[in-house]
Motif scaffolding. Structure first.
Motif, short mmCIF file in Angstrom:
data_model
loop_
_atom_site.label_atom_id
_atom_site.label_comp_id
_atom_site.label_asym_id
_atom_site.label_seq_id
_atom_site.Cartn_x
_atom_site.Cartn_y
_atom_site.Cartn_z
N ASP A 69 -2.00 7.17 7.22
CA ASP A 69 -3.15 6.80 7.91
C ASP A 69 -4.14 5.87 7.24
O ASP A 69 -5.00 5.07 7.46
CB ASP A 69 -4.02 8.14 8.56
N GLU A 70 -4.15 5.94 5.73
CA GLU A 70 -4.89 5.01 4.84
C GLU A 70 -4.12 3.70 4.99
O GLU A 70 -5.07 2.76 4.85
CB GLU A 70 -4.77 5.69 3.42
N VAL A 71 -3.02 3.64 5.10
CA VAL A 71 -2.16 2.50 5.19
C VAL A 71 -2.63 1.57 6.41
O VAL A 71 -2.92 0.70 6.27
CB VAL A 71 -0.58 2.74 5.07
N ARG A 72 -2.59 2.67 7.39
CA ARG A 72 -2.92 1.93 8.83
C ARG A 72 -4.37 1.39 8.74
O ARG A 72 -4.72 0.30 9.39
CB ARG A 72 -2.79 3.07 9.73
N ALA A 73 -5.33 2.23 8.02
CA ALA A 73 -6.49 1.87 7.95
C ALA A 73 -6.66 0.31 7.34
O ALA A 73 -7.57 -0.37 7.70
CB ALA A 73 -7.41 2.70 7.36
N ARG A 74 -5.88 0.09 6.29
CA ARG A 74 -5.87 -0.99 5.64
C ARG A 74 -5.60 -2.43 6.41
O ARG A 74 -5.93 -3.34 6.27
CB ARG A 74 -5.16 -0.99 4.44
N VAL A 75 -4.41 -1.92 7.35
CA VAL A 75 -3.91 -3.04 7.98
C VAL A 75 -5.07 -3.40 9.14
O VAL A 75 -5.31 -4.34 9.40
CB VAL A 75 -2.62 -2.59 8.71
N ASP A 76 -5.46 -2.40 9.87
CA ASP A 76 -6.84 -2.71 10.95
C ASP A 76 -7.92 -3.03 10.22
O ASP A 76 -8.75 -3.96 10.71
CB ASP A 76 -6.97 -1.22 11.35
N ALA A 77 -8.17 -3.05 9.01
CA ALA A 77 -9.06 -3.61 8.27
C ALA A 77 -9.07 -5.27 8.40
O ALA A 77 -10.35 -5.70 7.93
CB ALA A 77 -9.20 -3.06 6.84
N ILE A 78 -7.98 -5.66 8.81
CA ILE A 78 -7.70 -7.20 8.84
C ILE A 78 -9.07 -7.87 9.78
O ILE A 78 -9.60 -8.69 9.73
CB ILE A 78 -6.47 -7.64 9.24
N LEU A 87 -0.28 5.18 -0.68
CA LEU A 87 -1.32 5.73 0.19
C LEU A 87 -0.63 6.50 1.16
O LEU A 87 0.76 6.32 1.71
CB LEU A 87 -2.03 4.37 0.69
N ALA A 88 -1.19 7.23 1.85
CA ALA A 88 -0.84 8.14 3.19
C ALA A 88 -0.69 7.14 4.30
O ALA A 88 -1.53 6.28 4.36
CB ALA A 88 -1.60 9.21 3.28
N SER A 120 0.81 -1.09 0.08
CA SER A 120 0.13 -0.06 0.09
C SER A 120 1.05 1.12 -0.10
O SER A 120 0.40 2.19 -0.53
CB SER A 120 -0.72 -0.02 1.23
N THR A 121 1.95 1.17 0.70
CA THR A 121 2.86 2.54 0.74
C THR A 121 3.82 2.45 -0.62
O THR A 121 3.71 3.52 -1.12
CB THR A 121 3.88 2.19 2.10
#
Ligand code: PHE
Length: 348
Positions: A300-309, A297-298, A291-292
């Motif tokens: 915070d967007e990357v972090r949101a993708r990880v947390d979406a697990i 992606l920025a 994602s990076t």
């Protein structure tokens, strides 16, 4: 059935060690997967590992919903080999040559036995490499993100079993305190979880002490009286034998290839133990890197993708429950569906 797109096995020009690159599938996009630099009784065992690990990468990306394919590199070191810095450089350059020869079909990244500095060296020969240190333009160490993603998976499981995503007071056994396992243990300790930990390296006991964790021997930890067992070491820890010993309600962790054979997922299910497929729980690292570095992606967007697990796992548990399947079957079906939805290998 041979289902891989290509497998390259080469004797490294400099190191003379076997470099094995398995590209399982590029149906969803160019393949990615880490470089495992590890000891094997026989180099053929390294081939077997590369075949299984690369197939798991395909499923990992498919379930995570990312347009990448699955691959893996294994350099099979004979047992007892210690690489001095010079020889290590030779090996990494041999790997880089092999990856470069694939012309972008596959990009590597860190895995067991390798890290960002190794990726930096590979990056001097090929651009098809993730997770170089940030000052060289890469996304850096992937292990904190793998740990973060596993925490997200654990929250989903906790909500299902205990009605809360919070892990404070929950008893967890972390099996393996390598880069990902130790990071995850730290996150869990910070949440107030009651930890039991182990590693085959007795020096890691210091980490356990620092976190106020109970130390347990590696061969006893799977039978520990805990709520959730978290495999974070090398694969194949779940066998008919070890599953019979488990006393937990769930097994959720970042180790790749946890099942000795696929049918062990059914054994877990029959014992009423919830198992989240490793390739779902461990996706945080690649999700962050891809994602990076590819999707730009920025943070915070990357972090949101990880947390979406967390949502992915919740979805799989829902599907499994409503269709009378195991989470493993639900994940396989989701991966198959996403792979079928594409026309074929990238570029065809
Ligand atoms: N070891 C990582 C995994 O199994 C592989 C990886 C991480 C590959 C980051 C590319 C980038 O998921």
């Amino acid at each position: 059935m041979f289902e891989h797109e290509q497998v390259v096995i080469r004797s490294g020009r400099r190191s003379r060690l076997p470099v094995i690159v398995a590209v399982h599938s590029t149906a969803l996009g160019p393949a990615a997967g880490g470089l495992r630099l590890w000891h094997y009784p026989d180099w053929r065992d390294g081939v077997t590992d590369a075949l299984r690990l690369s197939a798991a990468m395909t499923a990992k990306f498919a379930v995570a919903g990312l347009p990448s394919g699955g691959g893996k590199t294994v350099v099979a070191l004979p047992e007892g080999t210690v690489l001095d810095p010079e020889r290590r450089r030779d090996v990494l350059q041999d790997v880089a040559d092999t990856i470069e020869s694939l012309g972008g079909t596959y990009s590597t990244g860190p895995d067991v036995g390798t890290g960002p500095e190794d990726m930096a060296l590979i990056g001097t020969i090929t651009s098809h490499v993730f997770c170089r240190p940030a000052h060289l333009g890469g996304s850096g160490d992937s292990s904190p993100h793998t740990a973060q993603g596993t925490l997200a998976a654990l929250r989903a499981v906790s909500r299902r079993l205990y009605g809360t995503a919070r892990l404070d007071g929950r008893r967890l056994a972390v099996v393996g305190l390598g880069r990902v396992g130790a990071g995850l243990a730290r996150l869990l300790a910070a949440e107030g979880a009651a930890l039991t930990v182990t590693d085959t390296d007795p020096d890691k006991r210091k980490i356990g002490d620092e976190l106020g964790a109970v130390w347990c021997s590696p061969d006893e930890i799977l039978a520990a009286d805990v709520d959730i067992v978290v495999p974070a070491a090398l694969g194949s820890c779940l066998t008919a034998h070890t599953v019979a010993q488990l006393r937990c309600r769930a097994v959720v962790g970042p180790a790749n290839n946890q099942l000795a054979t696929p049918d062990v997922a059914d054994l877990l299910h029959r014992r009423g133990i919830l198992w989240v497929p490793d390739y779902v729980a461990s996706a945080g690292g690649v999700v962050h890197a891809v994602s990076t570095e590819l999707h730009h992606l920025a943070p915070d967007e990357v972090r949101a993708r990880v947390d979406a697990i967390e949502h992915t796992v919740t979805g799989l548990l829902d599907t499994a429950e409503s269709r009378g399947r195991t989470p493993a079957q639900a994940a396989t079906e989701l991966a198959r569906r996403r792979l079928r939805a594409t026309a074929g290998p990238a570029g065809t």
